[in-house]
Design a protein around this motif. Sequence first.
Motif, mmCIF file in Angstrom:
data_model
loop_
_atom_site.group_PDB
_atom_site.id
_atom_site.type_symbol
_atom_site.label_atom_id
_atom_site.label_comp_id
_atom_site.label_asym_id
_atom_site.label_seq_id
_atom_site.Cartn_x
_atom_site.Cartn_y
_atom_site.Cartn_z
ATOM 1 N N PHE A 2 -28.952 42.829 16.831
ATOM 2 C CA PHE A 2 -29.657 41.564 16.909
ATOM 3 C C PHE A 2 -30.407 41.456 18.220
ATOM 4 O O PHE A 2 -30.045 42.068 19.214
ATOM 5 N N LYS A 3 -31.439 40.649 18.225
ATOM 6 C CA LYS A 3 -32.157 40.340 19.455
ATOM 7 C C LYS A 3 -31.334 39.304 20.211
ATOM 8 O O LYS A 3 -30.922 38.296 19.634
ATOM 9 N N THR A 4 -31.068 39.554 21.492
ATOM 10 C CA THR A 4 -30.290 38.588 22.266
ATOM 11 C C THR A 4 -31.209 37.493 22.798
ATOM 12 O O THR A 4 -32.387 37.720 23.046
ATOM 13 N N ILE A 5 -30.632 36.321 22.962
ATOM 14 C CA ILE A 5 -31.356 35.164 23.485
ATOM 15 C C ILE A 5 -30.820 34.899 24.882
ATOM 16 O O ILE A 5 -29.639 34.605 25.055
ATOM 17 N N GLN A 33 -19.489 35.812 17.821
ATOM 18 C CA GLN A 33 -20.886 35.676 17.392
ATOM 19 C C GLN A 33 -21.767 35.167 18.531
ATOM 20 O O GLN A 33 -22.913 35.617 18.687
ATOM 21 N N LEU A 34 -21.251 34.234 19.322
ATOM 22 C CA LEU A 34 -22.019 33.732 20.466
ATOM 23 C C LEU A 34 -22.326 34.857 21.452
ATOM 24 O O LEU A 34 -23.455 34.995 21.931
ATOM 25 N N GLU A 36 -22.441 38.009 20.822
ATOM 26 C CA GLU A 36 -23.347 38.958 20.165
ATOM 27 C C GLU A 36 -24.810 38.538 20.334
ATOM 28 O O GLU A 36 -25.683 39.376 20.557
ATOM 29 N N ILE A 37 -25.077 37.251 20.231
ATOM 30 C CA ILE A 37 -26.455 36.757 20.293
ATOM 31 C C ILE A 37 -26.871 36.351 21.706
ATOM 32 O O ILE A 37 -27.977 36.649 22.140
ATOM 33 N N TYR A 38 -25.989 35.671 22.442
ATOM 34 C CA TYR A 38 -26.362 35.117 23.745
ATOM 35 C C TYR A 38 -25.920 35.964 24.938
ATOM 36 O O TYR A 38 -26.305 35.685 26.063
#
Length: 108
Positions: A2-5, A33-34, A36-38
């Motif tokens: 995933f693309k991180t934010i 999940q947090l 993984e993305i952030y």
Amino acid sequence: MFKTIADPADCEVRSVIRFLSSKKVNPAEIHRQLVEIYGENVMTDGMVRKWVRQFNDGRTNVHDKARSGRPSAVNDGLVAKVNEKIRENRRFTMLFDELPQISKICFA
């Protein structure tokens, strides 16, 4: 992958927690999940559990509560006075002498 934010707003992260907890996702999975993305520094597992508990207890607001504290001395008038002093003398360094309403503690 995933693309991180990077650098999300706190209310954004809390909104995700509220959404996932309402879908009955457990706090450990929400934290995974947090991250993984952030990214790793988004929020601790313990804080995720705290927010899940608050949302389960009926909290709906994802924003910080207002806190009492020392009011800011900065206002538009003061900013204008500082800008004026700087324009008068570019080498101006003694702000406290010219504008006593500014506390030296603010700059320590």
